[in-house]
Design a protein around this motif. Structure first.
Motif, PDB file in Angstrom:
ATOM      1  N   LEU A 163     -18.274  34.105  67.482  1.00 22.14           N
ATOM      2  CA  LEU A 163     -17.498  34.899  66.529  1.00 22.14           C
ATOM      3  C   LEU A 163     -16.192  34.194  66.165  1.00 22.14           C
ATOM      4  O   LEU A 163     -15.868  34.061  64.985  1.00 22.14           O
ATOM      5  CB  LEU A 163     -17.189  36.293  67.105  1.00 22.14           C
ATOM      6  N   MET A 164     -15.467  33.722  67.174  1.00 27.04           N
ATOM      7  CA  MET A 164     -14.171  33.068  66.914  1.00 27.04           C
ATOM      8  C   MET A 164     -14.365  31.767  66.127  1.00 27.04           C
ATOM      9  O   MET A 164     -13.564  31.443  65.241  1.00 27.04           O
ATOM     10  CB  MET A 164     -13.429  32.798  68.225  1.00 27.04           C
ATOM     11  N   LYS A 211     -16.822  31.157  63.977  1.00 30.45           N
ATOM     12  CA  LYS A 211     -17.172  31.523  62.597  1.00 30.45           C
ATOM     13  C   LYS A 211     -15.974  32.065  61.835  1.00 30.45           C
ATOM     14  O   LYS A 211     -15.850  31.835  60.630  1.00 30.45           O
ATOM     15  CB  LYS A 211     -18.321  32.528  62.597  1.00 30.45           C
ATOM     16  N   LEU A 212     -15.089  32.797  62.543  1.00 32.81           N
ATOM     17  CA  LEU A 212     -13.865  33.304  61.902  1.00 32.81           C
ATOM     18  C   LEU A 212     -13.000  32.132  61.431  1.00 32.81           C
ATOM     19  O   LEU A 212     -12.471  32.152  60.311  1.00 32.81           O
ATOM     20  CB  LEU A 212     -13.055  34.174  62.868  1.00 32.81           C
ATOM     21  N   ILE A 232     -10.668  33.028  58.147  1.00 31.90           N
ATOM     22  CA  ILE A 232     -10.095  34.361  58.373  1.00 31.90           C
ATOM     23  C   ILE A 232      -9.089  34.257  59.515  1.00 31.90           C
ATOM     24  O   ILE A 232      -9.469  34.020  60.655  1.00 31.90           O
ATOM     25  CB  ILE A 232     -11.194  35.396  58.702  1.00 31.90           C
ATOM     26  N   GLU A 233      -7.816  34.392  59.191  1.00 33.31           N
ATOM     27  CA  GLU A 233      -6.768  34.303  60.205  1.00 33.31           C
ATOM     28  C   GLU A 233      -6.399  35.701  60.669  1.00 33.31           C
ATOM     29  O   GLU A 233      -5.618  36.397  60.026  1.00 33.31           O
ATOM     30  CB  GLU A 233      -5.539  33.572  59.657  1.00 33.31           C
ATOM     31  N   LEU A 275      -7.693  42.088  66.365  1.00 32.54           N
ATOM     32  CA  LEU A 275      -9.150  42.121  66.440  1.00 32.54           C
ATOM     33  C   LEU A 275      -9.616  43.063  67.548  1.00 32.54           C
ATOM     34  O   LEU A 275     -10.540  43.857  67.348  1.00 32.54           O
ATOM     35  CB  LEU A 275      -9.664  40.703  66.684  1.00 32.54           C
ATOM     36  N   ILE A 298     -15.967  42.848  59.471  1.00 30.93           N
ATOM     37  CA  ILE A 298     -15.503  41.476  59.692  1.00 30.93           C
ATOM     38  C   ILE A 298     -16.647  40.599  60.192  1.00 30.93           C
ATOM     39  O   ILE A 298     -16.839  39.486  59.714  1.00 30.93           O
ATOM     40  CB  ILE A 298     -14.304  41.450  60.671  1.00 30.93           C
ATOM     41  N   VAL A 299     -17.416  41.149  61.150  1.00 31.30           N
ATOM     42  CA  VAL A 299     -18.558  40.398  61.709  1.00 31.30           C
ATOM     43  C   VAL A 299     -19.580  40.099  60.607  1.00 31.30           C
ATOM     44  O   VAL A 299     -20.087  38.975  60.502  1.00 31.30           O
ATOM     45  CB  VAL A 299     -19.204  41.173  62.883  1.00 31.30           C
ATOM     46  N   LYS A 320     -19.041  39.810  57.483  1.00 34.24           N
ATOM     47  CA  LYS A 320     -18.482  38.830  56.540  1.00 34.24           C
ATOM     48  C   LYS A 320     -18.663  37.395  57.050  1.00 34.24           C
ATOM     49  O   LYS A 320     -18.920  36.492  56.231  1.00 34.24           O
ATOM     50  CB  LYS A 320     -17.003  39.131  56.315  1.00 34.24           C
ATOM     51  N   VAL A 321     -18.558  37.185  58.353  1.00 29.82           N
ATOM     52  CA  VAL A 321     -18.677  35.817  58.881  1.00 29.82           C
ATOM     53  C   VAL A 321     -20.117  35.415  59.203  1.00 29.82           C
ATOM     54  O   VAL A 321     -20.375  34.241  59.413  1.00 29.82           O
ATOM     55  CB  VAL A 321     -17.777  35.602  60.144  1.00 29.82           C
TER      56      VAL A 321
END
Length: 114
Positions: free
Chosen positions: A79-80, A82-83, A88-89, A95, A109-110, A112-113
């Motif tokens: 996840l981190m 892909k963010l 995506i900051e 989070l 958010i998940v 979206k990535v």
């Protein structure tokens, strides 16, 4: 002639520290040397733990994000990664807060990535 000793100041100094050790157990609250050592040690712990607190909270946020991410079928590290790749900051504190109190937003958010 006896030497001149400033009892007023030394007594005041002891009284000030003994006042700070109120509520301590046993001799730690009323025996001067024990109380002084305990109080000084307490300052050391306070200094150390102001730094450890930051560590502990970051670890807690990571655990919460990981738990929420796994419910969405993804691990924390993935996840981190892909963010970051998606640009995506968003920090871990925010989070983790979303994961706990606003699962729909976290899920968005998940998605979206993915």
């Amino acid at each position: 002639m006896p030497r001149s000793v400033n009892h007023v100041a030394s007594r005041a100094k002891r009284k000030r520290i003994l006042k700070l050790t109120r509520g301590y157990f046993g001799a730690r609250k009323n025996v001067w040397t024990v109380a002084k050592n305990t109080w000084e040690k307490g300052l050391t712990y306070a200094y150390r733990d102001r730094r450890n607190k930051k560590r502990n909270f970051r670890a807690l946020w990571i655990q919460r994000i990981n738990a929420a991410a796994r419910q969405e079928g993804m691990s924390y590290s993935v996840l981190m990664g892909k963010l970051a790749k998606a640009g995506i900051e968003i920090n871990r504190k925010v989070l983790a807060d979303l994961a706990m109190n606003n699962p729909e937003a976290f899920k968005a958010i998940v998605e979206k990535v993915k």
